[in-house]
Design an enzyme around this catalytic site. Structure first.
Site, PDB file in Angstrom:
ATOM      1  N   HIS A 130     -12.192  -6.759  -1.991  1.00  0.00           N
ATOM      2  CA  HIS A 130     -11.417  -6.077  -0.944  1.00  0.00           C
ATOM      3  C   HIS A 130     -12.130  -6.287   0.389  1.00  0.00           C
ATOM      4  O   HIS A 130     -13.270  -6.743   0.429  1.00  0.00           O
ATOM      5  CB  HIS A 130     -11.331  -4.576  -1.251  1.00  0.00           C
ATOM      6  CG  HIS A 130     -10.299  -4.250  -2.282  1.00  0.00           C
ATOM      7  ND1 HIS A 130      -9.181  -3.522  -1.998  1.00  0.00           N
ATOM      8  CD2 HIS A 130     -10.216  -4.579  -3.596  1.00  0.00           C
ATOM      9  CE1 HIS A 130      -8.451  -3.396  -3.094  1.00  0.00           C
ATOM     10  NE2 HIS A 130      -9.067  -4.027  -4.089  1.00  0.00           N
TER      11      HIS A 130
ATOM     12  N   ASP B  37      -1.353  -1.714  -3.899  1.00  0.00           N
ATOM     13  CA  ASP B  37      -2.712  -1.755  -3.362  1.00  0.00           C
ATOM     14  C   ASP B  37      -3.242  -0.318  -3.224  1.00  0.00           C
ATOM     15  O   ASP B  37      -2.567   0.547  -2.653  1.00  0.00           O
ATOM     16  CB  ASP B  37      -2.651  -2.448  -1.988  1.00  0.00           C
ATOM     17  CG  ASP B  37      -4.018  -2.766  -1.420  1.00  0.00           C
ATOM     18  OD1 ASP B  37      -4.967  -2.957  -2.191  1.00  0.00           O
ATOM     19  OD2 ASP B  37      -4.118  -2.845  -0.167  1.00  0.00           O
ATOM     20  N   HIS B  38      -4.432  -0.052  -3.727  1.00  0.00           N
ATOM     21  CA  HIS B  38      -5.083   1.262  -3.606  1.00  0.00           C
ATOM     22  C   HIS B  38      -4.186   2.423  -4.035  1.00  0.00           C
ATOM     23  O   HIS B  38      -3.985   3.385  -3.273  1.00  0.00           O
ATOM     24  CB  HIS B  38      -5.571   1.520  -2.173  1.00  0.00           C
ATOM     25  CG  HIS B  38      -6.706   0.643  -1.777  1.00  0.00           C
ATOM     26  ND1 HIS B  38      -7.978   0.795  -2.283  1.00  0.00           N
ATOM     27  CD2 HIS B  38      -6.759  -0.437  -0.962  1.00  0.00           C
ATOM     28  CE1 HIS B  38      -8.761  -0.147  -1.784  1.00  0.00           C
ATOM     29  NE2 HIS B  38      -8.043  -0.916  -0.987  1.00  0.00           N
TER      30      HIS B  38
ATOM     31  N   SER C 189       0.847  -1.198   0.000  1.00  0.00           N
ATOM     32  CA  SER C 189       0.000   0.000   0.000  1.00  0.00           C
ATOM     33  C   SER C 189       0.881   1.246   0.000  1.00  0.00           C
ATOM     34  O   SER C 189       2.092   1.167   0.242  1.00  0.00           O
ATOM     35  CB  SER C 189      -0.893   0.012   1.245  1.00  0.00           C
ATOM     36  OG  SER C 189      -0.110   0.284   2.400  1.00  0.00           O
TER      37      SER C 189
END
Ligand code: G3H
Ligand code: 13P
Ligand code: ZN
Length: 316
Positions: free
Chosen positions: A210, A81-82, A48
């Site tokens: 998710h 991620d994201h 992330s």
């Protein structure tokens, strides 16, 4: 062996889901690789934006490269991620990530398509896969605060348009989950009807779940018995993964449950050994427990035991 998520999904679709696990430090990395090899599963290492600033993106990259050498049998994708637009483009340009997520789900549909398309063009030029998101999960996403009350499920019609126009390789859909340890307040479960409707419009297209941690009651009780205070935490029923897989859910994101393992191990260790201060003592227990946890999740995701078959297919 580092592969793209697209390669993994081609093998997995409809048969099993690939576990996508976040890492932030060395102990998680070791436990992750060990657990996946013990259960003979391919997997996705997720990083992330928060992890990239906590550990430094170069440290994470070096750890993953080292793990690839230490565990030469592992077959995995390295995934952002994201990501926001600058981070996604940075990962694409780095040449290290085999997959990136661009999360513009907080934007209106047209803008989400425009931003995603930009990442798709840059990523595909380098053979990198792209995950996008449509719909809003309740709870807290990185940089994106979404009140659970305003959470809405992915619209299947919009999903069809979004995938066609953005060119993404997989789509994170909102089907009733949220991030973190406090997902459900009453009796709720996944909206598998929404996944089924999306699959009808996008047959064969990989969907991503998710917020898939299950927040095991036993784990929460042990943390609280060792001085924690996690009240009313509830997550996704792991047995629902088996129902979601035939509906096209091919990647399942799990982070919170791993954090609970870390919290339980360290709280119990220092409660039971107040005189100790060698960080490697609880560290060793955590690596072993994390590996056990990963192997258990892979059983539920039905990816356990598929490693040899996946390697054969992706190696051509
Ligand atoms: O969905 C978010 C992941 O659990 C990563 O969390 O942003 O705190 O690293 P983080
Ligand atoms: P959890 O908080 O349920 O583990 O979800 C993690 C996630 O979706 C990472 O992108
Ligand atoms: Zn997420």
């Amino acid at each position: 062996m580092i592969v793209t998520t697209k390669e993994l999904f081609k093998v997995a679709y409809g048969r099993f889901a690939v576990g996508a696990y976040n890492i932030n430090n060395m102990e998680q990395t070791l436990g992750l690789f060990r657990g996946n090899l013990e259960s003979r599963a391919p997997f996705i290492v997720q990083i992330s934006k928060g992890a990239r600033s906590y550990a430094d993106k170069r440290m994470l990259e070096a750890m993953i490269r080292a793990a690839d050498l230490i565990f030469p049998e592992a077959v995995f994708a390295v995934h952002l991620d994201h990501g926001d637009l600058p981070t996604a483009l940075d990962c694409v340009e780095s040449g290290f990530y085999s997959s990136v997520m661009i999360d513009a789900s907080h934007e209106p549909l047209e803008e989400n398509i425009r931003i995603t398309r930009q990442v798709v063009e840059a990523a595909h030029a380098r053979g990198i896969s792209v995950e996008a998101e449509l719909g809003r999960l309740g709870g807290v996403e990185e940089q994106v605060q979404v009140d659970e009350k305003n959470a809405y499920l992915t619209d299947p019609g919009e999903a069809e348009v979004f995938v066609r126009e953005s060119g993404c390789d997989s789509l994170a859909v909102a089907i009733g989950t949220s991030h973190g340890a406090y997902k459900f307040s009453g009796h709720q479960s996944l909206h598998l009807d929404v996944a089924a409707e999306i699959q009808k419009r996008l047959p064969g297209f990989p969907l991503v779940m998710h917020g898939a941690s299950s927040v095991p009651r036993e784990e929460v009780e042990r943390i609280n018995a060792a001085g924690g205070s996690l009240k009313g935490a509830r997550g996704v029923d792991e047995d629902e993964f088996a129902k979601a897989i035939p509906l096209g859910v091919t990647k399942v994101n799990i982070d919170t449950d791993g954090r609970l393992v870390w919290t339980r191990v360290h709280r119990e260790f220092f409660r039971d050994n107040p005189e100790k201060f060698d960080l490697r003592d609880p560290g060793k227990i955590f690596v072993a427990e994390y590996a056990k946890f990963i192997a258990h999740k892979n059983e539920k995701l039905q990816s356990a035991g598929t490693l040899e078959m996946v390697r054969e297919v992706v190696a051509g």
